[in-house]
Design an enzyme around this catalytic site. Structure first.
Site, mmCIF file in Angstrom:
data_model
loop_
_atom_site.group_PDB
_atom_site.id
_atom_site.type_symbol
_atom_site.label_atom_id
_atom_site.label_comp_id
_atom_site.label_asym_id
_atom_site.label_seq_id
_atom_site.Cartn_x
_atom_site.Cartn_y
_atom_site.Cartn_z
ATOM 1 N N GLU A 399 -4.983 -72.621 -4.196
ATOM 2 C CA GLU A 399 -5.981 -71.580 -3.917
ATOM 3 C C GLU A 399 -5.485 -70.170 -4.201
ATOM 4 O OE1 GLU A 399 -7.206 -75.248 -1.801
ATOM 5 O OE2 GLU A 399 -5.302 -74.140 -1.966
ATOM 6 N N HIS A 468 -12.010 -78.384 9.103
ATOM 7 C CA HIS A 468 -13.000 -78.206 8.035
ATOM 8 C C HIS A 468 -14.320 -77.659 8.568
ATOM 9 C CE1 HIS A 468 -11.307 -79.543 4.276
ATOM 10 N NE2 HIS A 468 -10.774 -80.600 4.842
#
Length: 665
Positions: A399, A468
């Site tokens: 990322e 998440h």
């Protein structure tokens, strides 16, 4: 610029090399003196001993080639031809500095010289350089991006992510590791299991070599080979220049980690002593000529100090200038309504991507699984077949690396859409978002912008448990230099992305996971929308319910329930979380005299707290009740459905908070 791969040791050339190194050394000696006199403050990292690297590499580059430097970048800046006066003024923090006094010693920028600045984050500039190279690769330019970094950076994940990307995508980047043996105060042998840094690049398949970084001719020869190779192949190349810094890591450093004898031994083979001695021995220069060069440089330094001393301090009144661009496009004009079409939130985002990519070749999508897989939430499904692998670009699971690369392409003029699969993964890219995207305009004195759009899924409700299910929009809304959007409606899902791609600054778009399957009707020609204003989604006169994103439709349902009791709630959709539309918020509260803020983020330090504070500051005397808040419980989001449901704002809690604000709780 020359494609010749061998240095030609003519008298003018060797004189220029020696002069360049002496100039860097004496400039920094003056900076050290000025630091002790408190003219220069903050951190000051001197390049003393490493001059051969800058002078061996940078003159080989062409004017269209780009440079990304480190926090020890004074030598790079001077070697690139940035005028000494503005460099010195920047060290002072004066408005006539090369970055307008906003960057200081560690952040020298010069757009005219394609100098993309120093970077105070170790390894932080590597993904940016990869992005600059990617922009050249995608547009067919034959430029080279030279990225300097120290050996300490090779321990950072961003080094490995950038190496992988540059080899994977054949990026025309010259990586130059200035290996001075010490990452701040830790010797390389204490921190790295593999001390041959060029071997790390080789492990990724990158062509690399080691060079004596104290020998300016050896460095130049390596740079010529590398640049010629990159221009021929378009592929990356790494040079490990083994050098040594004679001074401390910074002026604060007591240097307790190495003894004076070691420094003295290295000074005897320093790049200036070594090269100057060789030139004298071979009659390529004479002592009188060296004295003349030194006197000329000292006069230039005196002028640079005078330039800095006479410069003005930027007025406090312009403190907030250059945080965001002042040259933004006008809000899009509403289009005449056409036929209504049925569409999902997911499809609305996809249509916006398709339209943007069709109308502007600079636009491309990059992210994890956005291509062949079609995106984690199927937003980009089918787009790779339509636009190709170059513009629908699958990335590694790195990322920070690919987000930084997206930022680099934006700084080079592209219009990237970076998709981070989920908001929790964005934490891994926070360094690049916070320290580069959000700061580059400010620190460069408005010389560089970063028109990147970063999309990510956010929110709970799908039983994905604590790792998440975050709602971290409020974290990002805390950061100056970013524009933060939370589209809730179908029109905003489509239109906000289109408008964001025209914005000159970084825009973060948070798409709530519970909205992707939402369907409804929009105008067939629905297009770009205003991203500056909050929206009144339901008018009412009794209290204001203020929310955004995934909580909007729960709030609207709560308002309908309240209406059955005779309570008419006005529902405000914030839409833009930074900057907040205070005018719409305060006008609503002024009418209703009561407010409840609904926010899926945690209560402590939440966006709801910020909105509540602004209401208190701006409309306190109009309030008939304290501002209420409905937020997620102070707990990591649980997996079990009933616990997850209880942890995040629901209709019943909104109704209860509204009743309490009305004195009916």
């Amino acid at each position: 610029m020359t494609t010749d791969t061998k240095p030609h040791l003519t008298r003018p050339h060797v004189r220029d090399l020696l002069r360049g190194m002496i100039r860097i050394r004496r400039f920094e000696d003056k900076c050290a003196e000025l630091y002790t006199r408190e003219k220069i403050r903050g951190f000051l990292h001197l390049y003393d001993g490493e001059e051969a690297v800058a002078m061996g590499v940078i003159p080989v580059l062409g004017p269209d080639d780009r440079i990304v430097a480190t926090y020890r970048e004074h030598g790079h800046a001077l070697a690139r031809g940035i005028a000494m006066g503005p460099v010195m003024a920047e060290m002072y923090g004066k408005a006539n500095g090369c970055s307008g006094g906003r960057g200081g010693s560690m952040h020298l920028f010069d757009a005219g010289a394609n100098f993309y600045g120093g970077n105070a984050i170790v390894g932080g500039g590597l993904p940016l350089a990869a992005g600059l190279g990617l922009a050249d690769r995608m547009t067919g330019q034959r430029n080279v991006t030279a990225c300097f970094f120290g050996e300490g950076a090779v321990a950072e994940g961003e080094f490995h992510e950038a190496m992988n990307l540059s080899e994977l995508w054949d990026l025309p980047v010259l990586w130059i590791c200035e290996n001075n043996g010490y990452a701040m105060g830790s010797a390389l042998v204490r921190t790295e299991s593999q001390t041959d840094i060029h071997a790390k690049a080789t492990a990724y398949g990158i062509e690399s070599e080691v060079v004596d970084g104290m020998d300016v001719i050896a460095v130049e020869a390596a740079a010529r080979r590398a640049v010629a190779r990159i221009r021929e192949t378009g592929r990356p190349y790494l040079i490990e220049a083994r050098t040594y810094r004679f001074r401390a890591h910074s002026m604060f450093d007591a240097q307790l980690y190495r003894d004076k004898a070691e420094v003295a031994q290295w000074r005897q083979k320093g790049p200036i002593v070594r090269f100057q001695g060789w030139l004298l021995e071979n009659g390529l220069i004479h002592k009188a000529e060296i004295d003349a060069i030194t006197a000329e440089i000292d006069a230039e330094i005196t002028e640079a100090v005078a330039f800095a001393e006479s410069g003005e301090w930027e007025p406090i009144e312009t403190l907030t200038k250059h945080v965001m661009s002042e040259d933004r496009p006008a809000p899009p004009a509403p289009q005449p309504a056409q036929e209504r079409i049925e569409i999902s939130y997911r499809e609305a985002v996809k249509q916006a991507i398709r339209e943007a990519m069709t109308s502007d070749e600079r636009v491309f999508l990059m992210g994890e699984d956005v291509g062949a897989y079609g995106g984690c939430y199927a937003v980009s499904k089918g787009l790779m077949a339509e636009f190709g692998e170059d513009r629908i670009r699958d990335t590694p699971l790195s990322e920070s690396g690919f987000t930084g690369a997206g930022i680099g392409t934006a700084a080079a003029g592209m219009r990237p859409i970076v998709e981070l699969m989920t908001v929790n993964f964005s934490i891994l890219a926070l360094d690049q978002i916070l320290n580069t995207a959000a700061t580059i305009r400010h620190m460069s004195g408005n010389q560089f912008g970063c028109p990147v759009v970063i999309r990510m899924a956010t929110g709970a409700g799908k039983q994905l448990a604590a790792q998440h299910s975050h709602s971290l929009e409020g974290w990002y809304a805390h950061i100056p230099g970013l524009r933060v959007l939370a589209p809730a409606t179908l029109e905003d899902a489509r239109g906000m992305l289109l408008t964001a791609l025209e914005d000159p600054d970084p825009v973060l778009i948070f798409e709530n996971v519970m909205l992707y399957n939402m369907t409804g009707e929009i105008n067939a020609n629905a297009g770009a929308v205003d991203i500056d204003k909050a929206a009144i989604r339901r008018p009412g006169g009794d209290l204001s319910l203020i929310t955004y994103g995934g909580s909007l439709f729960k709030t609207l349902e709560a308002a309908r329930e309240l209406a059955k009791e005779g309570i008419e709630a006005e529902v405000i959709d914030l839409r833009t979380l930074r900057p907040l539309d205070d005018e719409t918020i305060l006008a609503s509260v002024a009418r209703t005299r009561r407010a409840v803020v609904i926010d899926e983020g945690w209560r402590s330090g939440s966006l709801a707290a910020e909105v509540s504070a602004r209401i208190t500051e701006g409309a306190f005397w109009r309030l008939d009740a304290p501002v209420g808040r409905v937020c997620s419980a102070e707990v990591p989001i649980p997996y079990a459905a009933h616990l997850e449901y209880a942890a995040i704002p629901q209709v019943a809690a909104i109704v209860a908070a509204a009743r309490a604000a009305m004195g009916k709780g």
